[in-house]
Design a protein around this motif. Sequence first.
Motif, PDB file in Angstrom:
ATOM      1  N   PHE A   1       0.900  -1.138   0.005  1.00 50.04           N
ATOM      2  CA  PHE A   1      -0.114   0.257  -0.094  1.00 50.04           C
ATOM      3  C   PHE A   1       0.674   1.222   0.175  1.00 50.04           C
ATOM      4  N   ASN A   2       1.339   1.884  -1.181  1.00 48.99           N
ATOM      5  CA  ASN A   2       1.923   3.033  -1.348  1.00 48.99           C
ATOM      6  C   ASN A   2       3.297   2.811  -0.776  1.00 48.99           C
ATOM      7  N   ARG A   3       3.850   1.877  -1.143  1.00 52.18           N
ATOM      8  CA  ARG A   3       5.098   1.588  -0.641  1.00 52.18           C
ATOM      9  C   ARG A   3       6.266   2.158  -1.335  1.00 52.18           C
ATOM     10  N   SER A   4       7.328   2.442  -0.950  1.00 47.59           N
ATOM     11  CA  SER A   4       8.407   2.924  -1.574  1.00 47.59           C
ATOM     12  C   SER A   4       9.544   2.093  -1.108  1.00 47.59           C
ATOM     13  N   SER A   5      10.637   2.210  -2.239  1.00 42.72           N
ATOM     14  CA  SER A   5      11.859   1.242  -2.007  1.00 42.72           C
ATOM     15  C   SER A   5      12.778   1.709  -3.099  1.00 42.72           C
ATOM     16  N   ARG A   6      14.065   1.723  -2.940  1.00 40.17           N
ATOM     17  CA  ARG A   6      14.984   2.030  -3.736  1.00 40.17           C
ATOM     18  C   ARG A   6      15.321   0.937  -4.857  1.00 40.17           C
ATOM     19  N   THR A   7      15.192  -0.372  -4.232  1.00 41.87           N
ATOM     20  CA  THR A   7      15.428  -1.589  -5.004  1.00 41.87           C
ATOM     21  C   THR A   7      14.076  -2.039  -5.693  1.00 41.87           C
ATOM     22  N   ARG A   8      12.909  -1.626  -5.113  1.00 41.16           N
ATOM     23  CA  ARG A   8      11.593  -2.245  -5.884  1.00 41.16           C
ATOM     24  C   ARG A   8      10.888  -0.946  -6.266  1.00 41.16           C
ATOM     25  N   PRO A   9       9.886  -1.236  -7.455  1.00 42.21           N
ATOM     26  CA  PRO A   9       8.908  -0.029  -7.921  1.00 42.21           C
ATOM     27  C   PRO A   9       8.034   0.209  -6.967  1.00 42.21           C
ATOM     28  N   ASN A  10       7.598   1.450  -6.718  1.00 42.23           N
ATOM     29  CA  ASN A  10       6.615   2.095  -6.302  1.00 42.23           C
ATOM     30  C   ASN A  10       5.254   1.510  -6.623  1.00 42.23           C
ATOM     31  N   THR A  11       4.367   0.525  -6.301  1.00 42.82           N
ATOM     32  CA  THR A  11       3.256   0.161  -6.649  1.00 42.82           C
ATOM     33  C   THR A  11       2.169  -0.192  -5.922  1.00 42.82           C
ATOM     34  N   ASN A  12       0.953   0.241  -6.109  1.00 40.36           N
ATOM     35  CA  ASN A  12      -0.115   0.079  -5.308  1.00 40.36           C
ATOM     36  C   ASN A  12      -1.268  -0.945  -5.993  1.00 40.36           C
ATOM     37  N   LEU A  13      -1.012  -1.935  -5.309  1.00 40.17           N
ATOM     38  CA  LEU A  13      -1.811  -3.120  -6.306  1.00 40.17           C
ATOM     39  C   LEU A  13      -3.161  -2.884  -6.227  1.00 40.17           C
ATOM     40  N   GLN A  14      -3.631  -2.314  -5.363  1.00 45.53           N
ATOM     41  CA  GLN A  14      -5.353  -2.008  -5.343  1.00 45.53           C
ATOM     42  C   GLN A  14      -5.666  -1.126  -6.527  1.00 45.53           C
ATOM     43  N   ASN A  15      -4.414  -0.446  -7.045  1.00 44.43           N
ATOM     44  CA  ASN A  15      -5.058   0.641  -8.185  1.00 44.43           C
ATOM     45  C   ASN A  15      -4.374   0.057  -9.533  1.00 44.43           C
ATOM     46  N   TYR A  16      -3.541  -1.290  -9.349  1.00 42.98           N
ATOM     47  CA  TYR A  16      -3.002  -1.922 -10.531  1.00 42.98           C
ATOM     48  C   TYR A  16      -3.966  -2.313 -11.398  1.00 42.98           C
ATOM     49  N   GLN A  17      -3.771  -1.952 -12.804  1.00 41.77           N
ATOM     50  CA  GLN A  17      -4.603  -2.371 -13.764  1.00 41.77           C
ATOM     51  C   GLN A  17      -4.079  -3.756 -14.596  1.00 41.77           C
ATOM     52  N   LEU A  18      -4.665  -4.560 -14.357  1.00 46.42           N
ATOM     53  CA  LEU A  18      -4.201  -5.886 -15.101  1.00 46.42           C
ATOM     54  C   LEU A  18      -4.151  -5.868 -16.570  1.00 46.42           C
ATOM     55  N   LYS A  19      -3.005  -6.156 -17.349  1.00 40.80           N
ATOM     56  CA  LYS A  19      -2.905  -6.080 -18.474  1.00 40.80           C
ATOM     57  C   LYS A  19      -3.248  -7.403 -19.318  1.00 40.80           C
ATOM     58  N   PRO A  20      -3.897  -7.395 -20.556  1.00 33.88           N
ATOM     59  CA  PRO A  20      -4.128  -8.416 -21.241  1.00 33.88           C
ATOM     60  C   PRO A  20      -2.958  -9.144 -21.719  1.00 33.88           C
ATOM     61  N   LEU A  21      -2.934 -10.576 -22.081  1.00 37.99           N
ATOM     62  CA  LEU A  21      -1.719 -11.293 -22.073  1.00 37.99           C
ATOM     63  C   LEU A  21      -1.594 -11.306 -23.912  1.00 37.99           C
ATOM     64  N   TYR A  22      -2.676 -11.334 -24.507  1.00 38.10           N
ATOM     65  CA  TYR A  22      -2.970 -11.522 -26.060  1.00 38.10           C
ATOM     66  C   TYR A  22      -3.745 -10.318 -26.601  1.00 38.10           C
ATOM     67  N   GLN A  23      -3.353  -9.849 -27.693  1.00 39.59           N
ATOM     68  CA  GLN A  23      -4.139  -8.888 -28.504  1.00 39.59           C
ATOM     69  C   GLN A  23      -4.847  -9.520 -29.755  1.00 39.59           C
ATOM     70  N   SER A  24      -4.584 -10.777 -29.990  1.00 37.44           N
ATOM     71  CA  SER A  24      -5.075 -11.332 -31.102  1.00 37.44           C
ATOM     72  C   SER A  24      -4.977 -13.080 -30.890  1.00 37.44           C
ATOM     73  N   ARG A  25      -5.593 -13.678 -31.796  1.00 40.76           N
ATOM     74  CA  ARG A  25      -5.343 -14.931 -31.810  1.00 40.76           C
ATOM     75  C   ARG A  25      -4.064 -15.344 -31.849  1.00 40.76           C
ATOM     76  N   LEU A  26      -3.586 -16.800 -31.763  1.00 41.04           N
ATOM     77  CA  LEU A  26      -2.092 -17.063 -32.066  1.00 41.04           C
ATOM     78  C   LEU A  26      -2.108 -17.574 -33.285  1.00 41.04           C
ATOM     79  N   GLN A  27      -1.181 -17.980 -34.042  1.00 41.78           N
ATOM     80  CA  GLN A  27      -0.886 -18.435 -35.403  1.00 41.78           C
ATOM     81  C   GLN A  27      -0.315 -19.869 -35.174  1.00 41.78           C
ATOM     82  N   LEU A  28      -1.299 -20.644 -35.937  1.00 35.87           N
ATOM     83  CA  LEU A  28      -0.635 -22.323 -35.918  1.00 35.87           C
ATOM     84  C   LEU A  28       0.565 -22.471 -36.666  1.00 35.87           C
TER      85      LEU A  28
END
Length: 516
Positions: A458-485
């Motif tokens: 929760f609003n952490r800060s560290s020199r060695t790790r990024p400052n991230t608030n997981l409650q506000n983190y937006q999950l990113k999609p893994l694929y933008q389209s179907r995979l090719q065979l």
Amino acid sequence: MPKKELGPPCGSKCRLKCSERITQEEREHIFDEYWQMGDLTRQRDFISKCITVIKPKYQYKVHNSNRGPKHAFSFEINDCKRRICKFFFKNTLSINNRPIATVIAKKNERGFVEEEKRGKHGKQNKLSSDTIQRIRDHIDSIPRIESHYLRQQTTCEYIDGGKNLTDLYTDYQKDCMDSGVEPAKIHTYRKVFNEEYNISFYVPKKDQCELCTIFKTLQMIKLWSKTITSLLVMTFRQCCLSLKATFLHYKCKLNVCNFTITELSNDYCDYFVWSEVEALRRANEIATCVLKYLTKRATEVNDNNLQIVFYSDNCCGQQKNQFMFCMYVYTITVLKIKSITHKYLITGHTQNENDSVHSVIEKAVKKCLRSGPIYTPDQYVAIIRTARKKGNAYKVKEMCHSDFIDIKNLTEACGGGFSKNTQGETFEKHEGSDQVNIYYKTSYTDADFKEIQFYKLFNRSSRTRPNTNLQNYQLKPLYQSRLQLSERKKKDLKSSLDNNVIPQSYALSYYNNILH
């Protein structure tokens, strides 16, 4: 073949008194020298030297008798021939009557034994390199899959389908006849298949380990779940579309992946299904399915007392990795879940309730195949939904490429590096609060959990790790389209469509979208 051993000497009733003429030590010395020759010709020459023809002073023969001359046996010790009986001779050399009869038959008038002619006639049927290569090409054309549970222990591959080695040889013969080439014999095909390849025709359903005998003597303890605790097992499985044409055994088929989560106390099963054009079968895909299940499960409770206990196998590429644990940390932070415990079943004992689920579905698939082939993944989905006749039906979730989350990106946002301690040990339990603590142990025999303190989310800060608030983190999609065979799979599927093995109606409704 059993090891050659020195036989017993003749008894005291022997007329020649062989045991008095040759000591036990001398017998052992003769035995060792005879077998250390290591050459059949030299051994026959030695036997020939020890045999002499006896010409008795008086001899009475039966009319028309084919009985040959008599022979005497002796060993030469210190330039002195010592006559012995035939029983003593055979037991000293550890031979039977056959080598003696062979030497007598092959001995010519001048006292020499004819050389061994086996394998020297020059009429052996030698296979050409082209014949062997054609067998290899045929075996290489068969699609194979690796073992899901044992790929870290063995390189054995498995042939999908109900064929055996004789069926494969029959197909090889037909392929040679179509090409106008003389096929090799089945024993040659079998030799190449068994000696040059590590292929099996079935996937072992149950593994064994050295602890099995110990567990049989122990009293089994049943685990009962509380109302706020959910005991679950998870399993990944892969199958392919089933078609009946014989030549399709050598064609690549479209794979369908499924991930199963079963609640042990509620008779409930979530079944996630997707084809290989929608997603792969790695940690991202498995973690996404678990996240969707946890999200649904958290919406069913009103307080923050939900405790989740997972059981699974030890597949590092899918559920025993830092990406899965990072997803757990994220879930505990944003959802109404108090703790998540992930327990890995001991190797050799990974059978669980999901195996029964897969068995029910496999029986339903076999029953469906009696009336016709399975052409598309949605046919599998329909079979799975109606496979269970008693109890709750399986809840099938058809996954699309847009449903999968990039869990590895979430791990990078959290800073990563928390899935192992300094000794490289993995974790088995995660609990969430304002400050996330990770507890783990590497053996069920350990009494207490070890602790690794994670950074505040929760609003952490560290020199060695990024400052991230997981409650506000937006999950990113893994694929933008179907995979090719792959090109080979495209070619094989198009061949099935062109030959009308797969009806054209399926080409218009499904395959045209994935082959372009």
